[in-house]
Scaffold this active site. Structure first.
Site, PDB file in Angstrom:
ATOM      1  N   ASP A   1     -10.375   2.253  -6.433  1.00 62.52           N
ATOM      2  CA  ASP A   1     -10.104   0.814  -6.365  1.00 62.52           C
ATOM      3  C   ASP A   1      -8.656   0.587  -6.759  1.00 62.52           C
ATOM      4  OD1 ASP A   1     -12.139  -1.783  -6.313  1.00 62.52           O
ATOM      5  OD2 ASP A   1     -10.272  -2.199  -7.382  1.00 62.52           O
TER       6      ASP A   1
ATOM      7  N   ASP B   1      -4.345   2.161  -3.770  1.00 63.29           N
ATOM      8  CA  ASP B   1      -4.084   1.019  -2.898  1.00 63.29           C
ATOM      9  C   ASP B   1      -4.192   1.515  -1.467  1.00 63.29           C
ATOM     10  OD1 ASP B   1      -3.151  -1.091  -1.408  1.00 63.29           O
ATOM     11  OD2 ASP B   1      -1.157  -1.153  -2.331  1.00 63.29           O
ATOM     12  N   VAL B   2      -5.265   1.154  -0.781  1.00 60.46           N
ATOM     13  CA  VAL B   2      -5.503   1.713   0.559  1.00 60.46           C
ATOM     14  C   VAL B   2      -4.462   1.267   1.573  1.00 60.46           C
ATOM     15  CG1 VAL B   2      -7.981   1.980   0.159  1.00 60.46           C
ATOM     16  CG2 VAL B   2      -7.116  -0.119   1.262  1.00 60.46           C
TER      17      VAL B   2
ATOM     18  N   ASN C   1     -14.787   0.892   2.138  1.00 66.68           N
ATOM     19  CA  ASN C   1     -15.267  -0.456   1.884  1.00 66.68           C
ATOM     20  C   ASN C   1     -14.169  -1.442   1.507  1.00 66.68           C
ATOM     21  OD1 ASN C   1     -17.258  -2.571   0.789  1.00 66.68           O
ATOM     22  ND2 ASN C   1     -16.182  -1.948  -1.078  1.00 66.68           N
TER      23      ASN C   1
ATOM     24  N   TYR D   1      -8.434 -12.313  10.219  1.00 65.59           N
ATOM     25  CA  TYR D   1      -9.461 -11.544   9.509  1.00 65.59           C
ATOM     26  C   TYR D   1     -10.424 -10.888  10.489  1.00 65.59           C
ATOM     27  CZ  TYR D   1     -13.537 -10.538   6.610  1.00 65.59           C
ATOM     28  OH  TYR D   1     -14.614  -9.920   6.008  1.00 65.59           O
TER      29      TYR D   1
ATOM     30  N   LYS E   1     -11.525  -6.796  11.524  1.00 67.81           N
ATOM     31  CA  LYS E   1     -12.887  -6.261  11.488  1.00 67.81           C
ATOM     32  C   LYS E   1     -13.334  -5.777  12.862  1.00 67.81           C
ATOM     33  CE  LYS E   1     -13.564  -6.763   7.103  1.00 67.81           C
ATOM     34  NZ  LYS E   1     -13.723  -5.564   6.239  1.00 67.81           N
TER      35      LYS E   1
ATOM     36  N   THR F   1     -21.397 -11.624  -3.338  1.00 69.38           N
ATOM     37  CA  THR F   1     -20.411 -10.804  -4.045  1.00 69.38           C
ATOM     38  C   THR F   1     -19.368 -11.729  -4.658  1.00 69.38           C
ATOM     39  OG1 THR F   1     -18.970 -10.618  -2.106  1.00 69.38           O
ATOM     40  CG2 THR F   1     -20.704  -8.942  -2.358  1.00 69.38           C
TER      41      THR F   1
END
Length: 255
Positions: free
Chosen positions: A40, A66-67, A93, A159, A163, A194
């Site tokens: 994370d 940090d992806v 994820n 966004y 996806k 969440t």
């Protein structure tokens, strides 16, 4: 009753693992015997959650990443290789939301931010995970898309674009690596209870009311329900499943 899998001796990586769906999936992997790496951008929080898993009898390690930074991702996978020498399962994820916007008015900064994490981040993680899995000749990857990867909604162009891209990358890499005994699939969660969705409930109540109305099941999903679907896709029970974009959305995309 939850299915039980035997993941003993296997290593699982979860990104965005400190909260929500990522945390629930990390706990589920550990509960089923895997050594789980919680990654994370908030390394301290991931570390706290890893300690809780270990205290409960599981095996876990936290690594900050940090992806959106490919060098960071390469370092993460290098550390996994150095410590364990293998990677059996990965759940990519990590993802973010940006404020809704008229497509004609969306700022470049929002587009670049959401693309860096949601699209480039999955691309970088999958790239470096595949290098380990290709070497060992086995593995399973699940990428996190969204119901927004299957449909369009007003105010969500950037966004939803990321996806949709996740699904495209999943399908292409899935057919490329299927002959090498590596399965790649995507999961498309609906509106899940969440922290990120709670923020949306507070900041965009009108939009969230409409989204909830469109879920035939009549409620939000839980992070644990998504985790169960991820584990199934990683398990031998899904051994003939390649390149799917699996909706787990309470029926949202069924009507």
């Amino acid at each position: 009753m939850r299915p039980v899998y035997d993941f003993r001796g296997q290593v699982a990586l979860v990104t965005g693992a400190a909260r929500g769906i990522g945390l629930a999936t990390s706990r589920a992997f550990a509960r089923n015997g895997a050594v789980v790496v919680l990654s994370d951008h908030d390394g301290d929080l991931a570390g706290e959650e890893a300690e809780r898993i270990v205290a409960g009898g599981g095996e876990a390690l936290a690594l900050a990443c940090d992806v959106a930074d490919e060098d960071d991702v390469a370092t993460l996978l290098g550390e996994i290789d150095a410590r364990f020498g293998r990677l059996d399962m990965a759940f990519n994820n990590a993802g973010i939301q940006v404020p809704p916007s008229d497509a004609a008015d969306e700022p470049l900064s929002s587009f670049e931010r959401v693309t860096a994490v949601n699209q480039r981040g999955v691309w970088a993680c999958m790239k470096h995970e595949l290098r380990l899995m290709r070497r060992q000749g086995s593995g399973a990857i699940v990428n996190c898309s969204s119901l927004g990867g299957l449909v369009g909604l007003p105010g969500r162009a950037a966004y939803h674009g990321t996806k949709h891209a996740v699904i495209g990358m999943t399908r292409s890499a899935g057919v490329e690596y299927a002959p090498r005994n590596i399965r790649i699939n995507a999961i498309c969660p609906g509106t899940i209870d969440t922290p990120m969705v709670q923020d949306m409930l507070e900041s965009q109540p009108e939009a969230m009311v409409e989204i909830r109305k469109q879920q035939p099941i009549g409620r939000l999903g839980t992070a644990e329900e998504i985790a169960e679907a991820v584990l199934w896709l990683c398990s031998p029970a899904a051994s003939f499943v390649i390149g799917v974009a699996l909706p787990v959305d309470g029926g949202f995309t069924a009507h």
